[in-house]
Design a protein around this motif. Structure first.
Motif, mmCIF file in Angstrom:
data_model
loop_
_atom_site.group_PDB
_atom_site.id
_atom_site.type_symbol
_atom_site.label_atom_id
_atom_site.label_comp_id
_atom_site.label_asym_id
_atom_site.label_seq_id
_atom_site.Cartn_x
_atom_site.Cartn_y
_atom_site.Cartn_z
ATOM 1 N N ILE A 5 10.462 -18.871 -26.548
ATOM 2 C CA ILE A 5 8.602 -18.451 -26.027
ATOM 3 C C ILE A 5 8.249 -17.697 -26.936
ATOM 4 C CG2 ILE A 5 7.217 -16.709 -24.369
ATOM 5 C CD1 ILE A 5 9.908 -17.324 -22.574
ATOM 6 N N LYS A 6 8.188 -16.244 -28.125
ATOM 7 C CA LYS A 6 7.908 -15.994 -29.101
ATOM 8 C C LYS A 6 6.724 -17.272 -30.177
ATOM 9 C CE LYS A 6 9.156 -11.558 -28.206
ATOM 10 N NZ LYS A 6 9.720 -10.385 -29.474
ATOM 11 N N HIS A 7 8.595 -18.022 -30.631
ATOM 12 C CA HIS A 7 7.969 -18.782 -31.218
ATOM 13 C C HIS A 7 6.447 -20.230 -30.770
ATOM 14 C CE1 HIS A 7 9.137 -20.438 -34.865
ATOM 15 N NE2 HIS A 7 9.223 -22.101 -34.327
ATOM 16 N N ILE A 8 7.530 -20.486 -29.546
ATOM 17 C CA ILE A 8 5.533 -21.836 -28.898
ATOM 18 C C ILE A 8 4.444 -20.798 -28.601
ATOM 19 C CG2 ILE A 8 5.100 -22.619 -26.994
ATOM 20 C CD1 ILE A 8 8.118 -22.712 -26.247
ATOM 21 N N GLN A 9 4.872 -19.391 -28.647
ATOM 22 C CA GLN A 9 2.949 -18.813 -28.613
ATOM 23 C C GLN A 9 2.840 -18.447 -29.814
ATOM 24 O OE1 GLN A 9 4.520 -15.181 -27.023
ATOM 25 N NE2 GLN A 9 3.183 -15.339 -25.195
ATOM 26 N N ILE A 10 3.349 -18.179 -31.062
ATOM 27 C CA ILE A 10 2.992 -19.058 -32.236
ATOM 28 C C ILE A 10 2.754 -19.746 -32.718
ATOM 29 C CG2 ILE A 10 5.110 -18.295 -33.838
ATOM 30 C CD1 ILE A 10 4.091 -16.300 -35.304
ATOM 31 N N ILE A 11 3.000 -21.105 -32.405
ATOM 32 C CA ILE A 11 2.536 -22.432 -32.522
ATOM 33 C C ILE A 11 1.130 -23.332 -31.990
ATOM 34 C CG2 ILE A 11 2.663 -24.961 -32.115
ATOM 35 C CD1 ILE A 11 5.567 -24.196 -32.730
ATOM 36 N N ASP A 12 1.236 -21.702 -31.063
ATOM 37 C CA ASP A 12 -0.092 -22.105 -29.184
ATOM 38 C C ASP A 12 -1.340 -21.938 -30.812
ATOM 39 O OD1 ASP A 12 -1.118 -23.223 -27.622
ATOM 40 O OD2 ASP A 12 -1.596 -20.487 -26.780
ATOM 41 N N ARG A 13 -0.845 -20.542 -30.581
ATOM 42 C CA ARG A 13 -1.988 -20.197 -32.027
ATOM 43 C C ARG A 13 -2.458 -20.363 -32.728
ATOM 44 N NH1 ARG A 13 -1.637 -13.603 -33.999
ATOM 45 N NH2 ARG A 13 -3.667 -13.526 -34.197
ATOM 46 N N LYS A 39 7.852 -17.563 -43.443
ATOM 47 C CA LYS A 39 8.539 -17.631 -42.326
ATOM 48 C C LYS A 39 7.099 -18.812 -41.772
ATOM 49 C CE LYS A 39 9.002 -15.833 -37.777
ATOM 50 N NZ LYS A 39 8.802 -14.921 -36.558
ATOM 51 N N LEU A 40 5.742 -18.290 -41.730
ATOM 52 C CA LEU A 40 4.082 -19.224 -42.192
ATOM 53 C C LEU A 40 4.524 -20.512 -42.032
ATOM 54 C CD1 LEU A 40 1.077 -19.914 -41.105
ATOM 55 C CD2 LEU A 40 0.822 -19.366 -43.829
ATOM 56 N N TYR A 41 4.720 -20.750 -42.769
ATOM 57 C CA TYR A 41 5.264 -22.766 -43.819
ATOM 58 C C TYR A 41 6.488 -22.923 -42.537
ATOM 59 C CZ TYR A 41 2.441 -22.174 -47.338
ATOM 60 O OH TYR A 41 0.125 -22.908 -48.248
ATOM 61 N N ARG A 42 7.524 -22.390 -42.587
ATOM 62 C CA ARG A 42 8.384 -22.415 -41.484
ATOM 63 C C ARG A 42 8.117 -23.306 -40.303
ATOM 64 N NH1 ARG A 42 12.503 -18.171 -41.883
ATOM 65 N NH2 ARG A 42 11.997 -17.431 -44.409
ATOM 66 N N ILE A 43 6.544 -22.125 -40.644
ATOM 67 C CA ILE A 43 6.868 -23.088 -38.353
ATOM 68 C C ILE A 43 5.704 -23.808 -38.712
ATOM 69 C CG2 ILE A 43 4.810 -22.125 -37.215
ATOM 70 C CD1 ILE A 43 6.207 -19.242 -37.437
ATOM 71 N N LEU A 44 5.102 -24.157 -39.675
ATOM 72 C CA LEU A 44 4.237 -25.160 -40.709
ATOM 73 C C LEU A 44 4.948 -26.370 -40.211
ATOM 74 C CD1 LEU A 44 1.549 -23.397 -41.635
ATOM 75 C CD2 LEU A 44 0.897 -24.519 -40.470
ATOM 76 N N ASN A 45 6.244 -26.278 -41.085
ATOM 77 C CA ASN A 45 6.667 -27.658 -40.998
ATOM 78 C C ASN A 45 7.267 -27.880 -39.689
ATOM 79 O OD1 ASN A 45 6.519 -28.015 -43.805
ATOM 80 N ND2 ASN A 45 7.766 -26.470 -44.937
ATOM 81 N N THR A 46 7.802 -27.127 -39.264
ATOM 82 C CA THR A 46 8.364 -27.295 -37.670
ATOM 83 C C THR A 46 6.933 -28.212 -37.060
ATOM 84 O OG1 THR A 46 10.065 -25.425 -38.228
ATOM 85 C CG2 THR A 46 8.937 -26.748 -36.028
#
Length: 90
Positions: A5-13, A39-46
């Motif tokens: 849920i935290k991961h989804i929230q950060i992607i939403d932000r 971590k930002l680049y990991r999320i952007l790559n996801t």
């Protein structure tokens, strides 16, 4: 709260800030989100693996979407109902 849920929230932000073209540099963006640049680049790559057309625009000093896309994650009422269920309110 679960990590997914935290991961989804950060992607939403991230999605919202990209839409506003208000991310700033990668360093500023990571700081704004409270995560490391790695971590930002990991999320952007996801997000890119999920077909988000994200690029960094040097002129705007912001990450942007190369084409118009929508991001939605959660459970929603069937079409025809006026309200949406919010998965982040509990």
């Amino acid at each position: 709260m679960s990590s997914i849920i935290k991961h989804i929230q950060i992607i939403d932000r991230i999605d919202k800030l990209i839409r506003l073209q208000a991310t700033g540099s990668p360093e500023v963006f990571a700081d704004r989100l409270g995560v490391s640049k790695t971590k930002l680049y990991r999320i952007l790559n996801t997000m890119k693996a999920l077909n988000a057309p994200i690029v960094y625009d040097m002129t705007l000093q912001s990450f942007i979407y190369q084409e118009e896309v929508n991001f939605a994650c959660g459970f929603y009422e069937k079409e025809g109902n006026s309200s949406r269920l919010n998965p982040f309110v509990g």
